[in-house]
Design an enzyme around this catalytic site. Structure first.
Site, PDB file in Angstrom:
ATOM      1  N   LYS A   5       4.933   0.191  10.331  1.00 49.28           N
ATOM      2  CA  LYS A   5       4.893   1.453   9.598  1.00 49.28           C
ATOM      3  C   LYS A   5       4.456   2.591  10.512  1.00 49.28           C
ATOM      4  O   LYS A   5       4.937   3.712  10.400  1.00 49.28           O
ATOM      5  CB  LYS A   5       3.881   1.344   8.455  1.00 49.28           C
ATOM      6  CG  LYS A   5       4.423   0.769   7.167  1.00 49.28           C
ATOM      7  CD  LYS A   5       3.403   0.998   6.057  1.00 49.28           C
ATOM      8  CE  LYS A   5       3.677   0.113   4.856  1.00 49.28           C
ATOM      9  NZ  LYS A   5       2.611   0.241   3.844  1.00 49.28           N
ATOM     10  N   GLU A  12       0.879  -1.164   0.000  1.00 52.66           N
ATOM     11  CA  GLU A  12       0.000   0.000   0.000  1.00 52.66           C
ATOM     12  C   GLU A  12       0.917   1.215   0.000  1.00 52.66           C
ATOM     13  O   GLU A  12       1.839   1.289   0.812  1.00 52.66           O
ATOM     14  CB  GLU A  12      -0.878   0.031   1.261  1.00 52.66           C
ATOM     15  CG  GLU A  12      -1.812   1.238   1.243  1.00 52.66           C
ATOM     16  CD  GLU A  12      -2.600   1.445   2.546  1.00 52.66           C
ATOM     17  OE1 GLU A  12      -2.247   0.832   3.573  1.00 52.66           O
ATOM     18  OE2 GLU A  12      -3.550   2.240   2.518  1.00 52.66           O
ATOM     19  N   ARG A  18       5.954 -12.616   9.369  1.00 54.41           N
ATOM     20  CA  ARG A  18       6.654 -11.387   9.016  1.00 54.41           C
ATOM     21  C   ARG A  18       7.978 -11.347   9.769  1.00 54.41           C
ATOM     22  O   ARG A  18       8.191 -12.058  10.749  1.00 54.41           O
ATOM     23  CB  ARG A  18       5.797 -10.175   9.361  1.00 54.41           C
ATOM     24  CG  ARG A  18       5.566 -10.004  10.842  1.00 54.41           C
ATOM     25  CD  ARG A  18       4.733  -8.766  11.208  1.00 54.41           C
ATOM     26  NE  ARG A  18       4.735  -7.741  10.213  1.00 54.41           N
ATOM     27  CZ  ARG A  18       3.632  -7.149   9.747  1.00 54.41           C
ATOM     28  NH1 ARG A  18       2.462  -7.514  10.214  1.00 54.41           N
ATOM     29  NH2 ARG A  18       3.707  -6.193   8.863  1.00 54.41           N
TER      30      ARG A  18
END
Length: 563
Positions: A276, A40, A266
């Site tokens: 983020k 994104e 992850r």
RNA sequence: UGGGUAGUCGCCAAGUGGUAAGGCAACGGGUUUUGGUUCCGUCAUCCGUAGGUUCGAAUCCUGCCUACCCAGCCA
């Protein structure tokens, strides 16, 4: 610089995802593998994304398939062109190429809309008038089922009409939403009539003001994968819960391709944070100087710090891919850069913390140019000539008045070798009135030119040095971990992740470097002999180069000294 | 407490019924004009735990424990 180290390394890459792909190929389910990296564009890429990039593009490369770069841009409120540009730059820098396969979820808005109308026509979706709060309230809890929306059983005609009017901009944000009609009692909470479309009067970075309704992730992602004929859609563990919904949309619609979603863990790296949100916070609160601050685990930050693409790819290969949550040692990353740079970075002499030496028996005005190899690991790197004269600098920590056990650097009356130059012996220690050492008076052995002696006497210690009159001034930025503990997220009650911020994560010092470094260009990487690997920062100006320390050399003496 | 996952050496991680790969770290030693590199060697009788099946299990079954994820009109 990269090719050389790439070929003498063969990490066997096997993991559960490749095993699945092997099976799918063998069974004939697929003949060509297509993956995708779907960021994104709402922030900068970090080392965790690098893991995903290497996985997806690596699989495409090894199976001779293709990997798409697709921007998941369904929430215009958070997304910006600046981010799509940085993401493309970072993926390329890492060494991967999507070729013709650059896509945006927003490319599919019309198709997605048509699919939505089809779902409505099939009685599988409805327009809901519940507010966000009401939807939350009727969703139930982890242990209790939700309750049906009062709007759940509208007629297909009414749903269609309302949806078209939503699209036409007749309603306010939040007044209506399109929901999938699934099961309000499902133990998968995402199956409790998830919202597919919401109204947002927000300018989109690509579609502008064409749309005022935007599709949600769960609805968009699976169908985007399907449209692109993705065979294996790799995502992180937190989406495991969403897989039933991924499959639901795929199965309810007349799609050609049914991709398989596979989840993997992850990356977590010790001594840093990876979300983020937190990285954005570090930038916004000026804890660091921007997204590319060399202390950041962002690709941009690591690039500026001096990490090589090769070292990051190697790291990604070494950490593997699995389903167990884990935290990888920062040591492994450091090992990977050192391994690459050891082979590929030229050696150079820089005295970080200078201590002046006067060689009393060396002629006052003489200057010699001594030959030095650029890289003992690579003969092709050639040689250079370094000036030497009566006054030089050595590293302050290479001298000790009271030498400890096993010390084989300089101390009073001891002899060491100056790398590529001569043997010197310390004769006198000069101090200021406060007792600080300001200068060393030494003698040199003219017979030891180049650092050898005919009599073959053993000189164990070798120091790097620079010639005082020829040295250039440089700024050195010494970086350390951003956090003082392996897992910064573990904090005392009431504290946040900043509790463990390392106040010494950046130290700037002025140092003396050999003259050849005048020619160094931004991004050039060197091994400062006996110190570590350094990269030229873009803050450099011709009069004053700036070097970032990428990583120090392994230091077994420091370990020994602690004992 | 509903559901979804996962638990193999300090950190990653192979292993898919035949008797525990590899890497990082650590430790010991050789070489060395970087206390770097390199080289050699050491490092899980044991696979969260308790039972069971089997000639044989980390791998199959059952119970238990622990950790992570899910209640955004975020992704």
């Amino acid at each position: 610089m990269e090719e050389k180290s790439e070929k003498n390394k063969e990490i066997e890459t096997s993991n559960f995802i490749r095993n699945i792909i092997d099976d799918d190929l063998e069974s004939g389910k697929h003949t060509k593998i297509i993956t995708r990296f779907p960021p994104e564009p709402n922030g900068y890429l970090h080392i965790g994304h690098a893991k995903s990039i290497c996985l997806n593009f690596g699989i495409a490369r090894d199976y001779k398939g293709q990997c798409h770069l697709r921007f998941d841009d369904t929430n215009p409120a958070k997304e910006e062109t600046e981010y799509v540009e940085s993401i493309m730059e970072d993926v390329h820098w890492l060494g991967f190429d999507w070729g013709e396969n650059l896509f945006y979820a927003s490319d599919y808005f019309q198709q997605l809309y048509d699919y939505a109308e089809l779902l409505i026509k099939n009685g599988k979706a409805y327009i809901c008038e519940l507010s966000q709060e009401e939807i939350r309230a009727t969703r139930g809890t982890l242990t209790e089922p939700g309750t049906n929306s009062p709007y759940r059983d509208r007629s297909i005609e009414e749903n269609l009409d309302l949806f078209r009017r939503m699209k036409a901009g007749e309603f306010e944000e939040g007044a209506y939403s399109l929901r999938a009609k699934i099961d309000m009692a499902s133990p998968f909470i995402c199956m409790r009539d998830p919202v597919m479309y919401r109204i947002k009067y927000v300018h989109h970075h690509r579609t502008g003001d064409e749309w005022c309704i935007y599709p949600m992730y769960d609805y968009t992602h699976c169908l985007s994968d399907s449209i692109e004929a993705i065979t294996h859609s790799l995502c992180t563990l937190e989406f495991e819960n969403n897989r039933p919904l991924y499959d639901w949309f795929i199965n309810e619609l007349p799609v050609k391709h049914k991709p398989r979603q596979i989840e993997f863990a992850r990356l977590n790296l010790s001594y840093t944070v990876m979300s983020k949100r937190l990285l954005l916070d570090l930038v916004k609160s000026n804890v660091v100087n921007g997204w590319d601050d060399p202390r950041m685990p962002t690709i941009a930050g690591m690039r500026r710090r001096g990490y090589t693409p090769q070292s990051i790819r190697d790291f990604a290969d070494r950490i593997g891919v699995a389903k167990a949550n884990s935290m990888v040692d920062f040591d492994l990353l450091q090992f990977c850069v050192r391994e690459d740079l050891n082979l590929n970075a030229n050696r150079v002499m820089v005295v970080l913390d200078p201590l002046e030496i006067v060689i009393e028996n060396y002629p006052e005005d003489k200057v010699e140019y001594l030959e030095a190899e650029n890289n003992p690991e690579n003969p092709n790197a050639g040689n250079r000539y370094i000036p030497f004269s009566k006054r030089i600098y050595i590293e302050r920590e290479d001298f000790m008045e009271q030498a400890p056990r096993k010390w084989f650097r300089l101390s009073p009356n001891s002899e060491i070798r100056l790398k590529h130059a001569y043997y010197i012996t310390c004769k006198e220690v000069i101090k200021d009135k406060d007792g600080n050492i300001t200068q060393l008076i030494c003698t040199y052995d003219p017979e030891s030119r180049g650092g050898w002696s005919k009599d073959g006497r053993k000189v164990k210690g070798t120091s790097h040095w620079v010639c005082k009159d020829h040295a250039i001034d440089v700024d050195i930025r010494l970086y350390d971990h951003l956090f003082t503990v392996p897992d910064p997220m573990i904090v005392p009650e009431g504290k946040d992740y900043k509790y463990h911020l390392n106040p010494d994560s950046l130290n700037i010092i002025q140092s003396k470097a050999e003259p050849s470094l005048k020619e160094a260009k931004i991004g050039d990487k060197f091994q400062f002999l006996r110190q570590g690997y350094f990269s030229v920062d873009y803050d450099s100006i011709p009069e004053k180069p700036v070097f970032n320390r990428i990583v120090g050399l392994k230091d077994t003496w420091a370990k020994e000294a602690k004992k």
